[in-house]
Write an enzyme that holds these catalytic residues in place. Structure first.
Site, PDB file in Angstrom:
ATOM      1  CE1 TYR A 171     -60.023  94.876  96.479  1.00  0.00           C
ATOM      2  CE2 TYR A 171     -60.971  92.999  95.332  1.00  0.00           C
ATOM      3  CZ  TYR A 171     -60.498  93.594  96.504  1.00  0.00           C
ATOM      4  OH  TYR A 171     -60.522  92.891  97.680  1.00  0.00           O
TER       5      TYR A 171
ATOM      6  CD  GLU B 109     -57.793  87.393 102.072  1.00  0.00           C
ATOM      7  OE1 GLU B 109     -58.044  88.453 101.461  1.00  0.00           O
ATOM      8  OE2 GLU B 109     -57.812  86.260 101.542  1.00  0.00           O
TER       9      GLU B 109
ATOM     10  CD  GLU C 236     -62.696  90.498  98.767  1.00  0.00           C
ATOM     11  OE1 GLU C 236     -61.869  90.755  97.871  1.00  0.00           O
ATOM     12  OE2 GLU C 236     -62.854  89.371  99.261  1.00  0.00           O
TER      13      GLU C 236
ATOM     14  CD  GLN D 181     -57.529  92.300 102.828  1.00  0.00           C
ATOM     15  OE1 GLN D 181     -56.871  92.000 103.816  1.00  0.00           O
ATOM     16  NE2 GLN D 181     -57.787  91.421 101.845  1.00  0.00           N
TER      17      GLN D 181
ATOM     18  CG  ASN E  81     -63.991  85.292  99.041  1.00  0.00           C
ATOM     19  OD1 ASN E  81     -64.448  86.430  99.039  1.00  0.00           O
ATOM     20  ND2 ASN E  81     -62.850  84.992  98.428  1.00  0.00           N
ATOM     21  CD  GLU E  82     -62.987  87.238  94.777  1.00  0.00           C
ATOM     22  OE1 GLU E  82     -61.979  86.688  94.301  1.00  0.00           O
ATOM     23  OE2 GLU E  82     -63.110  88.470  94.856  1.00  0.00           O
TER      24      GLU E  82
HETATM   25  O1  AHR Z   1     -58.596  91.364  98.866  1.00  0.00           O
HETATM   26  C1  AHR Z   1     -57.710  90.558  98.178  1.00  0.00           C
HETATM   27  C2  AHR Z   1     -58.383  89.431  97.430  1.00  0.00           C
HETATM   28  O2  AHR Z   1     -59.159  89.943  96.399  1.00  0.00           O
HETATM   29  C3  AHR Z   1     -59.342  88.576  98.214  1.00  0.00           C
HETATM   30  O3  AHR Z   1     -58.699  87.569  98.939  1.00  0.00           O
HETATM   31  C4  AHR Z   1     -60.211  87.992  97.155  1.00  0.00           C
HETATM   32  O4  AHR Z   1     -61.499  87.686  97.630  1.00  0.00           O
HETATM   33  C5  AHR Z   1     -60.203  89.042  96.060  1.00  0.00           C
HETATM   34  O5  AHR Z   1     -59.951  88.506  94.831  1.00  0.00           O
END
Ligand code: AHR
Length: 489
Positions: free
Chosen positions: A240, A25, A296, A345, A172-173
């Site tokens: 995450y 990103e 992600e 990432q 995205n999101e």
């Molecule tokens: O990876 C960091 C961020 O986490 C990304 O930009 C977003 O899609 C997610 O919330």
């Protein structure tokens, strides 16, 4: 003694190599001062792309790379990133540190990076602040072979030949940074936007819809599958692993054993998420036409002291290696539905596989796990059974995955999660075939060990010779906090 059985005659799904994908990103030092240093840099590069990074990614056979975001994707206007670099429009990267984005890395540069690495590009389009026309023209620009306004513009900018772009994300999101939408609204927008993401010639696009918000938002999956399931090839999922709370995530290094186990417990939650989202998807798509794309995933800690909070720079320890190992074993186990995954990432951001500082570069423990697992790419998952015991509430001591490649070679990846206990393993390879040779590689160290620019090889893969193979039975001891790859043929 832990008993492991690998049933070599019980073949399951194909493990899509794209499960071993990554994500880049415009965030912190992932692109600039990460993969891209510019043509005039003293750091060795080809067309501005760091040679050491390209070589490292080729070594783990990176299959697919997502770009340009993340949250950045729904603020990105691709036409700002083409043409002469000196005249490209600048913008403020509002999500990530408020820094100026000068757009010197754009479509041509990303596709050049993918060419050098030999990976497939996965482009994420802008629904939140973009238009249908903008998204449609981006695909025309990249892939139209013939005379058209966008193909002509591409040729004018120095690339007459079209590229192949197979994977395209439509937003995205969009439940959050991508427009704060409700699922039914997004689902309708998805149907509309994807209509104009055209297949040109033999470039057949795999269209990926935005998946659930908070990872356990099952209602999002339900609504989007119900309304738009017939119009997509993939549905994304983001999750995450955050050891503390999002407000106080805790540090990437210097953690105690309880925090270590708590982190692994949270990483293992991926299994429940995939299982439950898959159940909903199977209701609308019993034939598994739509793949789950975990585009992600990874650990998210407090940033390193003294660094820009918006840059998400964090160290990477053996704890991250274990998170990667258990997560990749989960993806393999669900490879009948999970067709792609992209750890967040690539470089210098969150759970990176590579860190850089000036001309220096280190490979993280997470990188080494991708190296140990690379023989699972496109191999066939084998049924396996492992006897485990708990080492912490909700955390088993061991996790495994086994596959057979196209040459009939069996690859086993085994992780010992225990922070302090080694285990003798008795592994039976059941089935008709007789195996004659076995070899292994291992990554092991204390839970908090990491590599830095002064000590780039404190955590590294070594050969592991202390295993025997007799009558299709493997015997060895796996040390505490370790990830192994065993090859049997
Ligand atoms: O990876 C960091 C961020 O986490 C990304 O930009 C977003 O899609 C997610 O919330």
């Amino acid at each position: 003694m832990a008993k492991l059985s690998i049933h070599t005659d019980e073949k399951k799904s194909k493990i899509n190599r794209n499960i071993y994908g990554n994500f880049s990103e415009h965030l912190g030092r992932c692109i600039y001062n990460g993969i891209y240093v510019g043509e005039n840099s003293d750091i060795p590069n080809v067309n501005g792309m760091r040679t050491d990074i390209v070589e490292a990614l080729k070594a783990i056979k990176l299959p697919v790379l997502r770009w340009p975001g993340g949250c950045f994707a729904d603020e990105y206007h691709w036409k700002d990133g083409i043409g002469p670099k000196e005249t490209r429009k600048k913008m403020v990267n509002t999500h990530w540190g408020g820094v100026v984005e000068d757009n010197t890395f754009g479509t041509h540069e990303f596709l050049e990076f993918c060419r050098q690495v030999g990976c497939e590009p996965y482009i994420n389009g802008n629904v939140g602040s973009g238009t249908v026309q903008e998204m449609s023209e981006w695909m025309e620009y990249m892939t139209f072979d013939g005379i058209s306004p966008m193909a002509d513009l591409r040729a004018k900018n120095g690339h007459a030949e079209p590229w192949k772009v197979k994977y395209f994300g439509v937003g995205n999101e969009n439940w959050g940074c991508g427009g704060n939408m409700r699922p039914s609204y997004y689902a309708d927008l998805y149907r509309r936007f994807q209509t104009y993401v055209r297949d040109y010639g033999d470039n057949h696009v795999f269209r990926i819809a935005c998946g659930p918000g908070i990872a356990d938002d099952y209602n999002w999956t339900e609504e989007v599958m119900r309304i738009a399931g017939n119009y997509m090839n993939g549905l994304s999922l983001h999750y995450y692993t955050v050891p503390g709370t999002f407000e106080k995530k805790t540090a990437a290094t210097g953690f105690d054993t309880n925090t270590y186990y708590e982190t692994i417990r949270k990483a293992l939650y991926m299994d429940e998420l995939i299982t439950r989202h898959t159940e909903i998807m199977s209701h609308y798509d019993p034939e598994h036409k739509v793949g789950l794309v975990v585009d992600e995933w990874g650990t998210w800690y407090d940033v390193e002291p003294g660094t820009n909070p918006g840059f998400l720079y964090q160290q990477n320890t053996m704890r991250d290696a274990i998170v990667a190992a258990v997560t990749l074993n989960i993806f393999n186990a669900h490879s009948d539905r999970v067709v792609m995954a992209n750890i967040a990432q690539l470089v210098n951001v969150l759970q990176s596989v590579i860190l850089t500082e000036g001309e220096k570069m280190v490979l993280t423990p997470t990188y080494h796990v991708f190296d140990l697992y690379k023989h699972h790419h496109d191999a066939t998952l084998l049924n396996s059974h492992l006897e485990t015991e708990g080492v912490y509430a909700g955390v088993p001591n061991l996790t495994v995955s086994a596959s057979e490649d196209e040459n009939g070679v069996v690859h086993i990846t085994l992780a010992n999660i225990s922070a302090d206990t080694a285990y003798p393993i008795d592994c039976a390879l059941t089935g008709k075939k007789k195996y004659n040779t076995a070899s292994a590689r291992i990554l092991t160290n204390s839970i908090g060990a990491y590599n830095d620019f002064d000590h780039p090889e404190d955590v590294k893969i070594t050969d592991f010779d202390a295993l025997t193979l007799e009558n299709n039975n493997l015997h060895f001891n796996i040390p505490a906090c370790a990830v192994m790859e065993i090859t049997v043929s």
